[in-house]
Structure formats: C-alpha cells, structure tokens
Write a protein that holds these residues in place. Structure first.
Motif, PDB file in Angstrom:
ATOM      1  N   GLY A  38       0.743  -1.230   0.170  1.00  0.00           N
ATOM      2  CA  GLY A  38      -0.124  -0.014  -0.066  1.00  0.00           C
ATOM      3  C   GLY A  38       1.036   1.282  -0.088  1.00  0.00           C
ATOM      4  N   PRO A  39       0.169   2.299  -0.171  1.00  0.00           N
ATOM      5  CA  PRO A  39       0.930   3.667   0.092  1.00  0.00           C
ATOM      6  C   PRO A  39       1.519   3.847   1.292  1.00  0.00           C
ATOM      7  CG  PRO A  39      -1.404   4.017   0.128  1.00  0.00           C
ATOM      8  CD  PRO A  39      -1.243   2.470   0.023  1.00  0.00           C
ATOM      9  N   GLU A  40       2.387   4.895   1.502  1.00  0.00           N
ATOM     10  CA  GLU A  40       3.011   5.156   2.686  1.00  0.00           C
ATOM     11  C   GLU A  40       2.234   5.873   3.672  1.00  0.00           C
ATOM     12  OE1 GLU A  40       7.990   5.821   1.948  1.00  0.00           O
ATOM     13  OE2 GLU A  40       6.518   7.358   1.754  1.00  0.00           O
ATOM     14  N   VAL A  41       2.045   5.185   4.827  1.00  0.00           N
ATOM     15  CA  VAL A  41       1.383   5.995   5.803  1.00  0.00           C
ATOM     16  C   VAL A  41       1.715   7.073   6.509  1.00  0.00           C
ATOM     17  CG1 VAL A  41      -0.138   3.697   6.092  1.00  0.00           C
ATOM     18  CG2 VAL A  41       1.882   4.093   7.518  1.00  0.00           C
ATOM     19  N   LEU A  42       3.164   6.971   6.715  1.00  0.00           N
ATOM     20  CA  LEU A  42       3.974   8.124   7.225  1.00  0.00           C
ATOM     21  C   LEU A  42       5.180   8.363   6.222  1.00  0.00           C
ATOM     22  CD1 LEU A  42       4.275   7.397  10.920  1.00  0.00           C
ATOM     23  CD2 LEU A  42       2.929   9.113   9.892  1.00  0.00           C
ATOM     24  N   ARG A  43       5.450   9.605   5.924  1.00  0.00           N
ATOM     25  CA  ARG A  43       6.567   9.773   4.690  1.00  0.00           C
ATOM     26  C   ARG A  43       7.303  11.128   5.051  1.00  0.00           C
ATOM     27  NH1 ARG A  43       1.688  10.819   2.821  1.00  0.00           N
ATOM     28  NH2 ARG A  43       0.993  12.735   1.850  1.00  0.00           N
ATOM     29  N   ASP A  44       8.546  10.898   4.668  1.00  0.00           N
ATOM     30  CA  ASP A  44       9.468  12.233   4.816  1.00  0.00           C
ATOM     31  C   ASP A  44       9.615  12.706   6.222  1.00  0.00           C
ATOM     32  OD1 ASP A  44       9.880  11.869   2.045  1.00  0.00           O
ATOM     33  OD2 ASP A  44       7.960  13.237   1.574  1.00  0.00           O
ATOM     34  N   LEU A  45       9.588  11.895   7.090  1.00  0.00           N
ATOM     35  CA  LEU A  45       9.771  12.349   8.522  1.00  0.00           C
ATOM     36  C   LEU A  45      11.294  12.585   8.877  1.00  0.00           C
ATOM     37  CD1 LEU A  45       7.496   9.797  10.401  1.00  0.00           C
ATOM     38  CD2 LEU A  45       6.742  11.935   9.384  1.00  0.00           C
ATOM     39  N   THR A  46      11.364  13.937   9.180  1.00  0.00           N
ATOM     40  CA  THR A  46      12.718  14.216   9.638  1.00  0.00           C
ATOM     41  C   THR A  46      12.464  15.288  11.062  1.00  0.00           C
ATOM     42  OG1 THR A  46      13.860  14.159   7.414  1.00  0.00           O
ATOM     43  CG2 THR A  46      14.835  15.670   9.008  1.00  0.00           C
ATOM     44  N   PHE A  47      12.971  14.659  11.951  1.00  0.00           N
ATOM     45  CA  PHE A  47      13.020  15.575  13.074  1.00  0.00           C
ATOM     46  C   PHE A  47      13.776  15.010  14.206  1.00  0.00           C
ATOM     47  CE2 PHE A  47      10.240  11.993  13.774  1.00  0.00           C
ATOM     48  CZ  PHE A  47      10.124  11.480  15.393  1.00  0.00           C
ATOM     49  N   SER A  48      14.097  15.799  15.367  1.00  0.00           N
ATOM     50  CA  SER A  48      14.863  15.241  16.434  1.00  0.00           C
ATOM     51  C   SER A  48      13.923  15.595  17.645  1.00  0.00           C
ATOM     52  CB  SER A  48      16.095  15.945  16.497  1.00  0.00           C
ATOM     53  OG  SER A  48      17.096  15.478  15.238  1.00  0.00           O
ATOM     54  N   ILE A  49      14.301  14.780  18.761  1.00  0.00           N
ATOM     55  CA  ILE A  49      13.855  15.006  20.096  1.00  0.00           C
ATOM     56  C   ILE A  49      15.333  14.846  20.890  1.00  0.00           C
ATOM     57  CG2 ILE A  49      12.580  13.563  21.996  1.00  0.00           C
ATOM     58  CD1 ILE A  49      10.861  12.418  19.875  1.00  0.00           C
ATOM     59  N   GLU A  50      15.275  16.164  21.359  1.00  0.00           N
ATOM     60  CA  GLU A  50      16.690  16.320  22.245  1.00  0.00           C
ATOM     61  C   GLU A  50      16.488  15.965  23.567  1.00  0.00           C
ATOM     62  OE1 GLU A  50      19.027  17.535  20.855  1.00  0.00           O
ATOM     63  OE2 GLU A  50      18.139  18.189  18.881  1.00  0.00           O
ATOM     64  N   PRO A  51      17.830  15.711  24.241  1.00  0.00           N
ATOM     65  CA  PRO A  51      17.895  15.032  25.644  1.00  0.00           C
ATOM     66  C   PRO A  51      16.950  15.993  26.479  1.00  0.00           C
ATOM     67  CG  PRO A  51      19.812  14.906  24.515  1.00  0.00           C
ATOM     68  CD  PRO A  51      19.078  15.898  23.407  1.00  0.00           C
ATOM     69  N   ASN A  52      16.245  15.548  27.334  1.00  0.00           N
ATOM     70  CA  ASN A  52      15.722  16.165  28.706  1.00  0.00           C
ATOM     71  C   ASN A  52      14.348  17.326  27.899  1.00  0.00           C
ATOM     72  OD1 ASN A  52      18.848  16.378  28.827  1.00  0.00           O
ATOM     73  ND2 ASN A  52      17.762  16.008  30.855  1.00  0.00           N
ATOM     74  N   SER A  53      14.000  16.957  26.711  1.00  0.00           N
ATOM     75  CA  SER A  53      12.908  17.782  26.330  1.00  0.00           C
ATOM     76  C   SER A  53      11.656  17.319  26.729  1.00  0.00           C
ATOM     77  CB  SER A  53      12.970  17.829  24.664  1.00  0.00           C
ATOM     78  OG  SER A  53      12.964  16.679  23.968  1.00  0.00           O
ATOM     79  N   PHE A  54      10.473  18.097  26.295  1.00  0.00           N
ATOM     80  CA  PHE A  54       9.188  17.711  26.399  1.00  0.00           C
ATOM     81  C   PHE A  54       8.347  18.078  25.309  1.00  0.00           C
ATOM     82  CE2 PHE A  54       4.932  17.213  28.211  1.00  0.00           C
ATOM     83  CZ  PHE A  54       4.973  16.810  29.621  1.00  0.00           C
TER      84      PHE A  54
END
Length: 234
Positions: free
Chosen positions: A29-45
């Motif tokens: 099937g087609p992509e359900v999520l695509r082109d995800l580029t992000f970061s979750i930094e240490p100690n972040s909320f």
C-alpha cells in the motif's frame, strides 16, 4: 527544544531520537508516514498530536523499533539502529519507558508486582525499591489497589498502573500513548505534573494525545501529524 527545567541540559548531547527522511508502509500500500525528519533532544518535553488515524501510534512504534521503516534513517541516543547488534538494541530499548493504550499488564501479578517488574528484571533487590514503588502507586492514586490483580481493576486504574510501571525506572525517554484518555480531568492534571517532574529529572517526554485541554496547560513543542507528514509547532 529544552526541558521545562533545563539546568542540566547538555547542548552537546546526541538527540534521544533522530529521524531522517523516514517513511513507512504496510505491504504494497501507500506510505502511511512519509518524509519524517525531526529530532527529540535530551531532556525535552513535547506533545505528539493529530487527528485519529493520523499515525501517532505508528510513529511511537517506529521509535520503539517494533515497526521497521520502509526507508530513511532512525538514530536513538546517537546510535544508527540499522547498524547496531541485537544486544545493543536491547540496551537501547531499556533506556525507554512506554505507556501503551492496551496497558500490557500481566494478569497473574498484582499491581505492585507489575510496577516493580522492570526493577526485578534488572536484578534489583526488593528492599532497594519497595518504598519507591509504594510511593509512586500512591501518587497515581493506586495506594489502596497495589495488592489487586489487573482483572479486577478499572480501565483507568490499569492505565495508571501502566504509567507507574513506565516511570519507575526513570527512563531516558518516555513515550506515552494517550496516557490520560481514561481518567478524569483532575487526575489527568496530576499525571501531567508527574510527567513534568520526570522531565525535570532528565527524561525526554513524548505524550501522544488529541486532548487540547491537556496540551494547553504547557507551552512546549507540538509534533503535529497530518496526511502522513509531520509539522513541528515550536
């Protein structure tokens, strides 16, 4: 995005999570999520939000390595997960705490034993953690239910037990999928304060929710999923 309380924030630390052009599809099937580029930094909320069916749970499972990406790079705590050994993957997973919508409590263990289980698996003696487990159970409103088995608990009580189990090891990264969905607003605020305190102690927190009243209580970053893509609202 820094922690709510950032006195110990290390600008040079590797992100807890980094996605680079990640996509995922099921079958042909087609992509359900695509082109995800992000970061979750240490100690972040941050909150992860979006309409029902947008893929919030799938994104959390990508981070947990229970779903494999179709393409792209995923790094956890500075490690490219496609290049590390099975033993190293196990160690990476142990640095994460997770609250699932289906709770995943063991029916033959009491509430206390379910919450203490991650510490038992680590080989710790009960005398070293009993007081902490009891205190946490009282904080989430289960002080009088700690000797009950999960089948006699309500849905909200099971959810709180699952939250306590995820928090007891003070993970480097906490992923919570609709953690306040089965509790009243007063208890939801209390649980949110618990997540804030965990963040203050150094844990990166990601809460998946569609509850705007919950999100409006904190001025933190929102990861917004829609049409298979991610928009970041700083």
């Amino acid at each position: 995005m820094k922690a709510l309380y950032d006195e110990d924030y290390d600008e040079g630390a590797a992100p807890a999570v980094h996605f680079e052009n990640v996509g995922v599809r099921y079958g042909m099937g087609p992509e359900v999520l695509r082109d995800l580029t992000f970061s979750i930094e240490p100690n972040s909320f941050q909150f992860l939000t979006g309409p029902s069916g947008a893929g919030k749970t799938t994104l959390l499972r990508l981070i947990l390595l229970s779903v494999k990406p179709t393409r792209g790079l995923i790094s956890l705590f500075g490690e490219d997960v496609s290049r590390i050994s099975k033993d190293e993957l196990t160690n990476v997973r142990r640095r994460m705490g997770v609250v699932f919508q289906d709770f995943r409590l063991l029916d033959h263990l009491t509430t206390y034993e379910n919450v203490a289980l991650p510490l038992r698996v680590q080989g710790k003696e009960e005398s070293s953690y009993r007081a902490e487990v009891v205190e946490l159970l009282r904080w989430v409103g289960l002080g009088d239910r700690m000797h009950m088995l999960p089948p006699v608990l309500s849905g909200g009580e099971k959810q709180r037990a699952a939250i306590a189990r995820a928090l007891i090891v003070r993970p480097d990264l906490l992923l919570a999928d609709e953690p306040t969905g089965n509790v009243d607003p007063s208890l939801a605020r209390r649980l949110l304060r618990l997540f804030i305190e965990l963040n203050r102690l150094g844990t990166s927190v990601v809460i998946a929710t569609h509850d705007f009243s919950l999100m409006d209580q904190l001025d933190v970053r929102r990861l917004v999923l829609g049409d298979g893509r991610l928009h970041i609202d700083e």
